[in-house]
Write a protein that holds these residues in place. Structure first.
Motif, short mmCIF file in Angstrom:
data_model
loop_
_atom_site.label_atom_id
_atom_site.label_comp_id
_atom_site.label_asym_id
_atom_site.label_seq_id
_atom_site.Cartn_x
_atom_site.Cartn_y
_atom_site.Cartn_z
N LEU A 134 0.84 -1.20 0.00
CA LEU A 134 0.00 0.00 0.00
C LEU A 134 0.87 1.25 0.00
CD1 LEU A 134 -2.65 -1.04 2.67
CD2 LEU A 134 -2.93 -1.00 0.18
N SER A 147 0.46 3.94 1.64
CA SER A 147 0.65 4.41 3.01
C SER A 147 1.81 3.67 3.69
CB SER A 147 -0.63 4.26 3.83
OG SER A 147 -1.04 2.90 3.85
N LYS A 148 1.89 2.36 3.45
CA LYS A 148 2.97 1.57 4.03
C LYS A 148 4.32 1.99 3.43
CE LYS A 148 4.18 -3.21 5.06
NZ LYS A 148 3.81 -4.62 4.93
N LEU A 189 5.09 4.97 2.24
CA LEU A 189 5.44 6.29 2.78
C LEU A 189 6.00 6.15 4.20
CD1 LEU A 189 2.44 8.39 1.45
CD2 LEU A 189 4.81 8.44 0.65
N LYS A 190 5.43 5.23 4.99
CA LYS A 190 5.96 4.99 6.34
C LYS A 190 7.38 4.44 6.27
CE LYS A 190 1.55 4.22 8.65
NZ LYS A 190 0.65 3.24 9.26
N GLU A 214 9.71 7.28 5.45
CA GLU A 214 9.88 8.13 6.63
C GLU A 214 10.83 7.48 7.63
OE1 GLU A 214 9.64 11.57 8.44
OE2 GLU A 214 8.54 11.16 6.59
#
Length: 132
Positions: free
Chosen positions: A98, A100-101, A103-104, A107
């Motif tokens: 995903l 979102s995963k 992007l984490k 980060e």
């Protein structure tokens, strides 16, 4: 020989399923290739077909496809990652994650990188002090 040429020209009893014109374009995209023999084109198409069939069959048998009676992208990507024979495909068939995963993960790498860089500077300072 005539029989093969007739089948290659698009008759009903085709020996290969892949479009030979596309394979020719891909082969000609290589700078080392100046001309393509019809037999070489046919053999490349047939070998490609057999390879794709083997990859699909292996992925189906060793993946979750049997449970769902379907071959999924994740079955193919798992095969590329886990089976040594197909590991050269890992970049072409990466595991889906995903956004979102991802992007984490970016980060976290950024945070780890900043912490790691600070640690290196401190170690260099300590090394300079030891020399003095």
């Amino acid at each position: 020989r005539r029989k093969m040429a007739a089948r290659l020209s698009g008759g009903e009893n085709r020996l290969v399923s892949l479009p030979l014109s596309r394979i020719r374009v891909i082969m000609k995209s290589s700078p080392e290739v100046s001309s393509i023999n019809q037999d070489a084109l046919f053999l490349t198409a047939k070998a490609t077909e057999l390879f794709v069939q083997y990859l699909a069959t292996y992925s189906y048998k060793h993946g979750r496809g049997k449970e769902k009676n379907a071959l999924t992208y994740s079955d193919l990507s798992h095969t590329a990652e886990e089976c040594e024979t197909f590991q050269f495909l890992a970049d072409i068939l990466p595991k889906k994650i995903l956004a979102s995963k991802y992007l984490k993960m970016l980060e976290k790498e950024k945070r780890d990188g900043e912490v790691g860089e600070g640690d290196e500077d401190e170690e260099e300072d300590e090394a300079v002090e030891d020399i003095r």
